[in-house]
Design an enzyme around this catalytic site. Structure first.
Site, short mmCIF file in Angstrom:
data_model
loop_
_atom_site.label_atom_id
_atom_site.label_comp_id
_atom_site.label_asym_id
_atom_site.label_seq_id
_atom_site.Cartn_x
_atom_site.Cartn_y
_atom_site.Cartn_z
N HIS A 108 13.56 44.65 54.43
CA HIS A 108 12.84 43.43 54.09
C HIS A 108 11.34 43.70 54.28
CE1 HIS A 108 16.26 40.24 54.35
NE2 HIS A 108 16.71 41.40 53.92
N ASN A 132 13.79 40.34 50.39
CA ASN A 132 14.17 41.74 50.30
C ASN A 132 13.08 42.54 49.58
OD1 ASN A 132 17.06 41.81 51.23
ND2 ASN A 132 17.24 40.26 49.64
N ARG A 187 23.58 38.23 44.82
CA ARG A 187 24.30 37.80 46.02
C ARG A 187 23.32 37.50 47.15
NH1 ARG A 187 24.78 38.80 51.35
NH2 ARG A 187 24.68 41.06 50.97
N ASP A 188 22.72 38.52 47.72
CA ASP A 188 21.82 38.33 48.86
C ASP A 188 20.59 37.54 48.47
OD1 ASP A 188 20.89 38.62 51.45
OD2 ASP A 188 19.98 40.56 51.07
N HIS A 222 18.39 49.09 53.64
CA HIS A 222 18.19 47.72 53.15
C HIS A 222 17.01 47.14 53.92
CE1 HIS A 222 20.08 43.81 51.63
NE2 HIS A 222 19.06 43.41 52.38
N CYS A 230 17.35 35.93 54.69
CA CYS A 230 18.58 35.78 55.46
C CYS A 230 18.66 34.34 55.95
CB CYS A 230 18.61 36.73 56.65
SG CYS A 230 20.09 36.50 57.68
#
Length: 313
Positions: A222, A262, A27-28, A220, A253
């Site tokens: 980065h 990520n 997803r991300d 979460h 993002c």
């Protein structure tokens, strides 16, 4: 693929014995790719990740196709992965319409995506922070009434490219609101990768002081400034047991151009296994999966562990 016997295990004191990795690559990760990945490839990606031992895999996002065209195939993809027994498959939903679409396909874990800062809330959701929370309220209420697990993503927790430093109390205020809405879990996002370990520890401590328990928190990170693993270690020291990561380091993002990828799941697993922390993940299979996905995308994986292990044939 890999080096037998490595990493060697040297457990550190007072760390969790097991960490649940919340895999966000499908997803991300993929939503930030310029090219649209075919549905068949996405479905195989999820299956390969499950085969590598990941038990929480964020499958897709039920947003309007024009917002994130890379994930416009959610209705086609989700039924292709629900055969995975014992695997949690959370999906992102932005509003009640997204919830309707997800529930119609049998989703039992959802996530909403909020912001700790006003600028990002407007750029990402076209709403103020307060308006976005009001939009989430009926989504969370309906989901909880149907016994659906709800995660609340909270972005820009450590810094914002437009607003700069983000005060701790500002993050805590929004996190508490998400918790009061009924979110089972809150993922603290370092969206542009500017956090450092002391910052992480202070935010976690303040959240605890304001009634948000560590058991309800995930992190979460980065890796923009190379701090993702250091920040993760700090979170582990505080007692956090859920860490978001993306296979092969996919993602960033799309609304924050300074955000790089990520934290790579392989890099995370290498560190955790070296600390003697259980993950249930087979690092060799996971690395092979990320090498395969990099081939589908036509570019090498940014993960240091993937690059190192894939050359140790």
């Amino acid at each position: 693929m890999g080096i037998d016997g490595l990493p060697m295990e040297f457990p550190a004191q007072d760390l969790p014995p097991r960490v649940r990795i919340h895999e966000v690559g499908p997803r991300d990760g993929l939503q930030n790719e310029k090219a649209v990945v075919p549905t068949d490839v996405k479905a195989e990606f999820v299956h390969r990740l499950a085969d590598a031992g990941l038990t929480t895999i964020e499958a897709t996002s039920f947003v309007r196709p024009e917002w994130v065209p890379q994930l416009a195939d959610a209705e086609r993809l989700f039924p292709r992965v629900t055969d995975l027994k014992g695997i949690a498959l959370p999906v992102l939903v932005p509003n009640e319409r997204g919830l309707d679409r997800a529930v119609a396909l049998g989703a039992r874990r959802i996530a909403v995506f909020g912001s700790a800062t006003e600028t990002f809330a407007r750029k990402n959701l076209n709403r103020t922070v307060a308006e976005s929370l009001a939009m989430f309220a009926p989504v969370v209420a309906r989901a909880k009434a149907d016994k659906i697990h709800v995660r609340g993503y909270l972005s820009m927790c450590f810094g914002d490219p437009w607003e700069g430093p983000v005060p701790l109390h500002q993050v805590v205020k929004v996190a508490r609101h998400l918790r009061e809405l009924g979110c089972d879990e809150i993922s603290l996002g370092d969206t542009i990768g500017v956090a450092t370990p002391g910052h992480v520890l202070d935010l976690l401590a303040e959240l605890n002081e304001e009634g948000v328990p560590t058991s309800a928190l995930a992190v979460h990170f980065h890796d923009t400034y190379g701090q993702a693993l250091a920040n993760t270690f700090a979170a582990l020291e505080h007692g956090v047991t859920t860490v978001d990561a993306s296979a092969g380091g996919l993602g960033g993002c799309p609304y924050a151009k300074s955000a790089t990828g990520n934290l790579a799941t392989e890099d995370l697993v290498w560190m955790l296994h070296g600390l003697g922390i259980e993950t249930g993940v087979d690092l060799g299979r996971l690395t092979a999966t990320s090498v395969w996905m990099a081939e589908q995308l036509g570019r090498p994986s940014p993960s240091r562990t993937v690059r190192a292990l894939s050359h140790k044939e």
